[in-house]
Design a protein around this motif. Structure first.
Motif, short mmCIF file in Angstrom:
data_model
loop_
_atom_site.label_atom_id
_atom_site.label_comp_id
_atom_site.label_asym_id
_atom_site.label_seq_id
_atom_site.Cartn_x
_atom_site.Cartn_y
_atom_site.Cartn_z
N SER A 292 0.84 -1.20 0.00
CA SER A 292 0.00 0.00 0.00
C SER A 292 0.87 1.25 0.00
O SER A 292 0.64 2.18 -0.78
CB SER A 292 -0.91 0.01 1.23
OG SER A 292 -1.55 1.26 1.34
N SER A 293 1.92 1.25 0.82
CA SER A 293 2.73 2.48 0.87
C SER A 293 3.48 2.67 -0.44
O SER A 293 3.70 3.78 -0.90
CB SER A 293 3.65 2.47 2.08
OG SER A 293 4.79 1.74 1.81
N ARG A 294 3.83 1.57 -1.10
CA ARG A 294 4.47 1.72 -2.43
C ARG A 294 3.47 2.25 -3.44
O ARG A 294 3.77 3.12 -4.24
CB ARG A 294 5.04 0.38 -2.90
CG ARG A 294 6.37 0.10 -2.25
CD ARG A 294 6.88 -1.28 -2.54
NE ARG A 294 7.55 -1.40 -3.82
CZ ARG A 294 8.32 -2.46 -4.12
NH1 ARG A 294 8.46 -3.42 -3.27
NH2 ARG A 294 8.90 -2.55 -5.28
N ILE A 295 2.22 1.72 -3.38
CA ILE A 295 1.20 2.18 -4.34
C ILE A 295 0.96 3.68 -4.15
O ILE A 295 0.81 4.43 -5.10
CB ILE A 295 -0.11 1.39 -4.15
CG1 ILE A 295 0.09 -0.05 -4.64
CG2 ILE A 295 -1.27 2.06 -4.88
CD1 ILE A 295 -1.09 -0.95 -4.38
N LEU A 296 1.01 4.11 -2.87
CA LEU A 296 0.77 5.54 -2.61
C LEU A 296 2.03 6.36 -2.81
O LEU A 296 2.10 7.53 -2.45
CB LEU A 296 0.21 5.72 -1.19
CG LEU A 296 -1.22 5.17 -1.00
CD1 LEU A 296 -1.62 5.17 0.45
CD2 LEU A 296 -2.21 5.98 -1.83
N GLY A 297 3.07 5.70 -3.31
CA GLY A 297 4.30 6.45 -3.63
C GLY A 297 5.04 6.90 -2.39
O GLY A 297 5.78 7.87 -2.41
N MET A 298 4.86 6.13 -1.26
CA MET A 298 5.53 6.56 -0.03
C MET A 298 6.76 5.71 0.23
O MET A 298 7.29 5.68 1.32
CB MET A 298 4.55 6.48 1.16
CG MET A 298 3.36 7.39 0.95
SD MET A 298 2.33 7.55 2.41
CE MET A 298 1.62 5.92 2.50
N GLY A 299 7.20 4.98 -0.79
CA GLY A 299 8.42 4.20 -0.62
C GLY A 299 8.18 2.99 0.26
O GLY A 299 7.08 2.73 0.68
N ASP A 300 9.26 2.27 0.53
CA ASP A 300 9.11 1.03 1.29
C ASP A 300 10.47 0.70 1.91
O ASP A 300 11.18 -0.18 1.47
CB ASP A 300 8.64 -0.07 0.34
CG ASP A 300 8.63 -1.43 1.03
OD1 ASP A 300 8.40 -2.44 0.35
OD2 ASP A 300 8.88 -1.47 2.26
N MET A 301 10.78 1.52 2.96
CA MET A 301 12.12 1.39 3.57
C MET A 301 12.35 -0.01 4.15
O MET A 301 13.43 -0.54 4.06
CB MET A 301 12.29 2.43 4.68
CG MET A 301 12.75 3.79 4.20
SD MET A 301 14.07 3.67 2.97
CE MET A 301 15.47 3.57 4.03
N LEU A 302 11.30 -0.60 4.71
CA LEU A 302 11.51 -1.90 5.37
C LEU A 302 12.06 -2.91 4.38
O LEU A 302 13.02 -3.62 4.66
CB LEU A 302 10.18 -2.39 5.97
CG LEU A 302 9.73 -1.66 7.24
CD1 LEU A 302 8.34 -2.11 7.65
CD2 LEU A 302 10.73 -1.93 8.36
N SER A 303 11.44 -2.96 3.20
CA SER A 303 11.92 -3.95 2.22
C SER A 303 13.33 -3.60 1.77
O SER A 303 14.17 -4.46 1.58
CB SER A 303 10.99 -3.98 1.00
OG SER A 303 9.71 -4.35 1.43
N LEU A 304 13.58 -2.30 1.66
CA LEU A 304 14.93 -1.88 1.22
C LEU A 304 15.96 -2.35 2.24
O LEU A 304 16.97 -2.96 1.90
CB LEU A 304 14.97 -0.36 1.09
CG LEU A 304 16.29 0.21 0.57
CD1 LEU A 304 16.58 -0.28 -0.83
CD2 LEU A 304 16.27 1.72 0.58
N ILE A 305 15.66 -2.14 3.52
CA ILE A 305 16.61 -2.55 4.57
C ILE A 305 16.78 -4.07 4.54
O ILE A 305 17.88 -4.59 4.58
CB ILE A 305 16.10 -2.08 5.94
CG1 ILE A 305 16.18 -0.55 6.03
CG2 ILE A 305 16.88 -2.73 7.09
CD1 ILE A 305 15.39 0.07 7.14
N GLU A 306 15.66 -4.79 4.39
CA GLU A 306 15.75 -6.25 4.35
C GLU A 306 16.62 -6.70 3.17
O GLU A 306 17.46 -7.57 3.30
CB GLU A 306 14.36 -6.86 4.22
CG GLU A 306 13.78 -7.23 5.56
CD GLU A 306 12.31 -7.56 5.45
OE1 GLU A 306 11.63 -7.46 6.48
OE2 GLU A 306 11.85 -7.91 4.35
N LYS A 307 16.41 -6.03 2.04
CA LYS A 307 17.20 -6.40 0.86
C LYS A 307 18.68 -6.18 1.17
O LYS A 307 19.52 -7.03 0.91
CB LYS A 307 16.80 -5.54 -0.35
CG LYS A 307 15.75 -6.16 -1.23
CD LYS A 307 15.53 -5.33 -2.49
CE LYS A 307 14.37 -5.88 -3.28
NZ LYS A 307 14.59 -7.22 -3.80
N ALA A 308 18.95 -5.03 1.80
CA ALA A 308 20.37 -4.73 2.09
C ALA A 308 20.91 -5.75 3.09
O ALA A 308 22.03 -6.20 2.99
CB ALA A 308 20.47 -3.32 2.65
#
Ligand SMILES: Nc1nc2c(ncn2[C@@H]2O[C@H](COP(=O)(O)OP(=O)(O)OP(=O)(O)O)[C@@H](O)[C@H]2O)c(=O)[nH]1
Length: 478
Positions: A292-308
């Motif tokens: 939902s936050s990605r659809i609303l263009g609010m990014g998705d830090m949690l997934s980014l951190i997990e990926k890192a």
């Protein structure tokens, strides 16, 4: 990438509200009309849209919202919460059997991505649970299906049980389960046959396999690119098989996203994973709130951190930090960082997860061309070990050699070395907690550069004028 159109239109509707101070009921109704159209345009199921708008409107037109300090923010929050609820509220893990093996049955239409997803799931279980899955090739109709599963099995180092195409799939599953019991596999993944559309024979066969295997999980694989049709297919399978979860594949494709938003609301079954590409590590757990936050263009830090964190190496990071502090960060480290970044997937996807970057219109024109990364790597790889360790050695003739070696223009070599030195200096400053170094550097980088250019042009002009004055003086004198 999925949802692009929807994100733009939702942001459009919501930013209009943000620009208003006081928000009236009329403003809310106008925004709801635009959001409704955006969802229908994204191919979201009509009834799902109707229910969604009704709930959001009821919540948004309460006085606690309209009379609050930030009504627009409140409304965005309501939209985000209801969008999350529509997709299922929270992530739902894979069902697990109290005793081994946990049996997962992959079902879905032909080409939906069952076999690929079975491989991705095996890889995920091996990586995250040190599992020893056995994959059973129960698709005896598509000639290449068994070979494809065996190839996938090799790639993820998971064992594949198959008995060719002349044995009844139910019998194959029976024997496969017997082998899994003997080998004490902790997971069994049954790859079943797909059909171009739902047909009685396929459903009966799946019912027979279901009857025999009593799977803990019946994962319906749905191709997100098929939009609303995907939801109808899901309903068809669900009515016959009592599916336990959905995998939405090909979300990396150019899909409007309607299926992702509708399928849970329509079938009542959770989306458990999404497929984000053909590669076998591109399977993600589905988090409704993050989607939902990605659809609303609010990014998705949690997934980014997990990926890192996925291939985050504690020791490596500590060494890197030390080098930055000592200012001994060299081109070998630079290469490491580029590899790490490449492992995290396409740069566009990473940038989209960074709040504020996701909806940054500039992002569109900063085309993160993976070729740029490859070119930079080629330049660094054509350096000698001494040059990588000591970038100061890189004088013009060596730079010309690098350009030739990497097949890149010298201007690109110079630019890359300059960027490297700048970022090294910036990171060194930051490592000493000296963040103003960053503005300074950035300042130098931007203001500085502008300043220098302005200065140079001024000096040039003064020199030219001085020459002219001297010339005139001589002329008049003579
Ligand atoms: N871009 C993209 N392609 C995918 C994804 N998942 C699967 N595919 C591709 O979709 C095609 C079909 O995948 P399969 O796994 O063979 O689909 P299937 O459901 O097993 O098909 P049948 O075995 O014929 O029933 C393949 O080319 C896959 O590489 C995904 O998440 N993204």
């Amino acid at each position: 990438m999925a949802f692009e159109g929807l994100t733009e239109r939702l942001q459009g509707a919501l930013s209009k509200l943000r620009r208003k101070g006081k928000i009236t009921e009329t403003d809310v109704n106008q925004a709801m009309r635009e959001i409704r159209l955006a969802l229908l345009e994204a191919d979201v199921n009509f009834k799902v849209v109707k229910d969604f708008i009704k709930v959001v409107k009821e919540r948004a037109i309460g006085t606690e919202v309209l009379d609050s300090l930030s009504p627009a923010q409140q409304i965005v929050k309501i939209v985000d919460e209801e969008l999350t609820k529509m997709m299922g509220e929270t992530a739902v893990p894979l069902n697990k059997s109290p005793h081994i093996p946990t049996i997962v049955m992959m079902v879905g239409l032909q080409g939906a991505g069952k076999t690929t997803t079975a491989g991705k799931l095996a890889k995920y279980l091996i990586q995250n649970e040190k599992a020893r899955p056995l994959m059973i090739a129960a698709d005896v109709y598509r000639p290449a299906a068994i070979e494809q599963l065996k190839t996938v099995g090799q790639q993820v180092e998971a064992q594949v049980f198959e008995m060719g195409t002349d044995v009844n799939p139910v019998e194959i599953v029976r024997q496969g389960l017997a082998q899994a019991a003997l080998q004490k596999n902790d997971y069994v993944l049954i790859d079943t046959a797909g059909r171009l559309q739902i047909d009685e024979a396929l459903m009966q066969e799946l019912a027979d396999i279901n009857e025999l295997a009593h799977p803990n999980e019946i994962l319906l694989t749905v191709d997100a690119m098929t939009g609303q049709a995907a939801v109808d297919v899901a309903e068809g399978f669900n009515s016959r098989l009592d599916v336990t979860g959905v995998v939405l594949t090909k979300l990396d494709g150019d899909t409007r996203g309607g299926a992702a938003l509708s399928i849970r609301a329509v079938t009542g079954k959770p989306i458990k994973f999404t497929g984000q590409g053909e590669k076998l590590d591109q399977l993600d757990i589905f988090y409704p709130d993050r989607m939902s936050s990605r659809i609303l263009g609010m990014g998705d830090m949690l997934s980014l951190i997990e990926k890192a964190q996925q291939d985050y190496d504690e020791q490596k990071a500590a060494d890197m930090a030390e080098k930055i502090k000592e200012n001994s960060f060299d081109f070998n480290d630079f290469l490491d960082q580029m590899d790490q970044l490449q492992n995290m997937g396409p740069l566009e996807d990473i940038m989209k997860m960074i709040p504020g970057m996701a909806n940054n219109p500039q992002l569109k024109n900063i085309k993160m061309d993976p070729k740029d990364m490859a070119h930079m790597k080629a330049i660094v790889q054509s350096m000698t070990p001494q040059e990588r360790e000591n970038p100061d050695l890189l004088n013009p003739s060596r730079r010309r050699r690098l350009a030739a070696g990497a097949g890149r223009p010298i201007v690109e070599v110079n630019r890359m070395i300059k960027q490297f030195n700048q970022s090294k200096k910036m990171m060194n400053q930051m490592s000493k907690g000296n963040f103003n170094g960053m503005e300074g550097l950035m300042g130098n980088g931007i203001k500085g550069k502008m300043g220098k250019m302005a200065m140079n042009s001024m000096v040039k002009k003064q020199k030219k004028n001085k020459k002219k004055r001297l010339k005139n003086a001589r002329r008049f004198k003579s």
